[in-house]
Design an enzyme around this catalytic site. Structure first.
Site, mmCIF file in Angstrom:
data_model
loop_
_atom_site.group_PDB
_atom_site.id
_atom_site.type_symbol
_atom_site.label_atom_id
_atom_site.label_comp_id
_atom_site.label_asym_id
_atom_site.label_seq_id
_atom_site.Cartn_x
_atom_site.Cartn_y
_atom_site.Cartn_z
ATOM 1 N N CYS A 23 -34.202 97.086 18.561
ATOM 2 C CA CYS A 23 -34.099 96.706 19.810
ATOM 3 C C CYS A 23 -34.716 97.947 20.573
ATOM 4 O O CYS A 23 -34.990 98.922 20.497
ATOM 5 C CB CYS A 23 -32.624 96.725 20.491
ATOM 6 S SG CYS A 23 -31.705 95.293 19.363
ATOM 7 N N GLY A 50 -38.379 94.060 20.430
ATOM 8 C CA GLY A 50 -37.404 93.020 20.258
ATOM 9 C C GLY A 50 -37.820 91.974 21.229
ATOM 10 O O GLY A 50 -38.147 92.267 22.651
ATOM 11 N N ASN A 124 -29.035 99.803 19.989
ATOM 12 C CA ASN A 124 -30.283 99.803 19.248
ATOM 13 C C ASN A 124 -29.742 100.367 17.863
ATOM 14 O O ASN A 124 -29.314 101.405 17.917
ATOM 15 C CB ASN A 124 -31.459 100.745 19.638
ATOM 16 C CG ASN A 124 -32.532 100.675 18.580
ATOM 17 O OD1 ASN A 124 -33.451 101.477 18.778
ATOM 18 N ND2 ASN A 124 -32.633 99.624 17.583
ATOM 19 N N GLY A 125 -29.583 99.483 16.953
ATOM 20 C CA GLY A 125 -28.988 99.927 15.552
ATOM 21 C C GLY A 125 -28.207 98.939 14.917
ATOM 22 O O GLY A 125 -28.044 97.695 15.474
ATOM 23 N N TYR A 261 -44.028 101.438 11.182
ATOM 24 C CA TYR A 261 -44.260 100.230 11.773
ATOM 25 C C TYR A 261 -43.426 100.003 13.196
ATOM 26 O O TYR A 261 -44.209 99.498 14.033
ATOM 27 C CB TYR A 261 -43.678 99.124 10.843
ATOM 28 C CG TYR A 261 -43.491 97.784 11.423
ATOM 29 C CD1 TYR A 261 -44.665 97.099 11.293
ATOM 30 C CD2 TYR A 261 -42.354 97.355 12.051
ATOM 31 C CE1 TYR A 261 -44.583 95.593 11.722
ATOM 32 C CE2 TYR A 261 -42.180 96.068 12.241
ATOM 33 C CZ TYR A 261 -43.449 95.203 12.243
ATOM 34 O OH TYR A 261 -43.243 93.832 12.770
#
Ligand code: SF4
Length: 477
Positions: A23, A50, A124-125, A261
């Protein structure tokens, strides 16, 4: 007050062989600035992290207003929406779901209030003790994300202020988390004790900001200050920037895939340019796995930098052989079955004039399931390539990720069990080689122990128990 409008669209994910994103987070405290617009531009540059939903929460010092919706940042925030989001501080979020379905309720920021005080949170996570936390939180709202659960737990302590609530709740969380949070007056940022997901601090002439990646600081003209440290809670408000520690950090374990990535090539991690690192990965791959070929081409976009490095080191000319449709994104309203069958063709179109009659080196970041890679190899053969030599700038992915990247079971990982030649046969390449883990880590110039490398070597920095992660853990409870 939380405001919203709801849409019933079904979201589908297209192709994408790499691991799916986590995210994107953004936060800003800057009185006198158009904080919603700064957040919009910040989120826009984090769109790659995201694409299922986007949202922001803004406060004028008195009340928090939340707007969130399914879709891309540019679809969610029209000019007239931004004009209504006025204030001095703001947080924003772009979502790729790793816990909970793609529904409006699960879009972020999450909003809670208690006793007249409000809080908003973006995450995020992925937490690994979600079931325990859910049992502790008791009755929940319609949202089924671990993020909403954390907001619920924080809201219980809001009578003592969000700072105190965070210092109480964050130590009880286990797993990967970077948060941006706010109450009516202060923006907070926090990273888990291993710093698995990134979060950077930026300085503006009139304030401070936070972003998942430094590219979002660049775009709004903020200067990079430093990364939020693992186990640190930072507060941004009229007292400046304050640093508090909610947990000791046993060791840093930034997700190695951020370099491979996830992060944009123009971002910096551990002080190192992601582009330069990927180029170095490509150079090392050319040394470890040379190929006799006529042309090096990248799989857009993450393969660009590494393919340049491979070409430089090998002396084989570099060129583009696949053009990406940049505007389709990863998500879109679900197409007809006939369109879906076109699969990767919706996203990548080959350049036959560049490819025909050539022996190709094709550089990609990773192979997760193998199905998209197989389609790409076929696409290149159909366009006239005489050889497809695949070179992957990461090691085989053999273990699932529990920390917020959507590759959650060993069964779906094509390289999990079998020999590399089985993968090569499945994707239909003439040759296939992966970068070694040592060479990948060396390319970053950071020590091996500064990273989570669990999907490559099975060594999880945070204990994950014995069960494979489930995205729908809170929907099954
Ligand atoms: S398991 Fe892999 S993808 Fe997940 S956080 Fe660790 S390095 Fe990143």
């Amino acid at each position: 007050m939380a405001t919203s409008s709801e849409v019933g669209a079904t979201i589908a994910t297209v192709g994408g062989e790499g691991p799916r994103e986590a995210c994107g987070l953004f936060g800003v405290w800057a009185p006198g600035e158009d904080v919603a617009r700064l957040t919009f531009f910040g989120l826009f540059s984090l769109q790659h992290r995201g694409q299922e939903s986007a949202g922001m929460a803004v406060s004028d010092g008195e009340r928090i207003l939340v707007y969130r919706e399914l879709g891309l940042v540019s679809q969610v925030f029209e000019e007239r929406t931004l004009a209504t989001l006025q204030g001095d501080l703001c947080i924003g979020h772009t979502r790729y779901s790793t816990t909970g379905s793609t529904t409006w309720d699960n879009a972020q920021p999450s909003f809670k209030n208690n006793g007249g005080r409000g809080l908003a949170l973006g995450h995020n996570g992925n937490l690994v003790n979600t079931a325990e936390l859910a049992a502790e939180a008791g009755r929940r709202g319609p949202a089924t994300t671990d993020s909403d659960l954390v907001a619920t737990l924080l809201a219980r302590h809001l009578d003592q202020g969000l700072e105190e609530a965070a210092l109480r709740v964050l130590p009880t969380l286990s797993g990967a988390f970077s948060f941006v949070m706010m109450d009516e007056r202060t923006v907070f940022g926090a990273r888990d004790p291993h710093g698995i997901r990134p979060l950077a601090i930026g300085r503006l002439p009139s304030g401070w900001c936070l972003a998942s990646e430094t590219c979002a600081l660049d775009v709004i003209g903020a200067s990079y200050v430093r990364e939020v440290e693992p186990g640190e809670l930072v507060a941004l408000d009229d007292r400046g920037i304050r640093s508090l520690r909610f947990a000791p950090s046993p060791r840093a374990a930034l997700c190695l895939f951020e370099f491979v990535y996830l992060s944009r090539a123009d971002s910096r991690l551990y002080g190192r340019s992601v582009h330069d690192t990927r180029r170095e990965m490509g150079r090392r791959l050319a040394r470890e796995a040379p190929a006799d070929a006529d042309l090096v081409i990248p799989i857009p976009d993450t393969g660009f930098s590494a393919a340049q490095g491979f070409a430089e080191e090998s002396g084989i000319p570099y060129g583009e052989g696949l053009i990406k449709n940049r505007y389709i994104g990863r998500t879109f309203i679900e197409p007809t079955p006939a369109l879906r069958q076109r699969g990767v063709k919706l996203k990548l179109n080959p350049l036959p004039d560049a490819i025909a009659g050539k022996r190709l080196v094709v550089v990609d970041d990773s192979i997760v399931r193998g199905t998209t890679t197989r389609q790409i190899v076929q696409l290149l053969r159909d366009a006239g390539a005489t050889e497809v030599n695949l070179r992957i700038v990461s090691p085989p992915i053999r273990w699932p990720c529990f920390y917020g990247i959507d590759m959650s079971t060993r069964q779906e990982l094509i390289a999990a069990g079998g020999p590399i030649d089985e993968v090569r046969r499945f994707v239909g390449a003439d040759s296939l080689a992966y970068l070694s883990l040592d060479a990948l880590v060396s390319s970053t110039w950071a020590p091996k122990d500064a990273f989570c490398r669990a999907c490559f070597d099975g060594e999880y920095p945070v204990d994950v128990g014995h069960t494979e992660p489930s995205k729908f853990v809170l929907e099954r409870l």
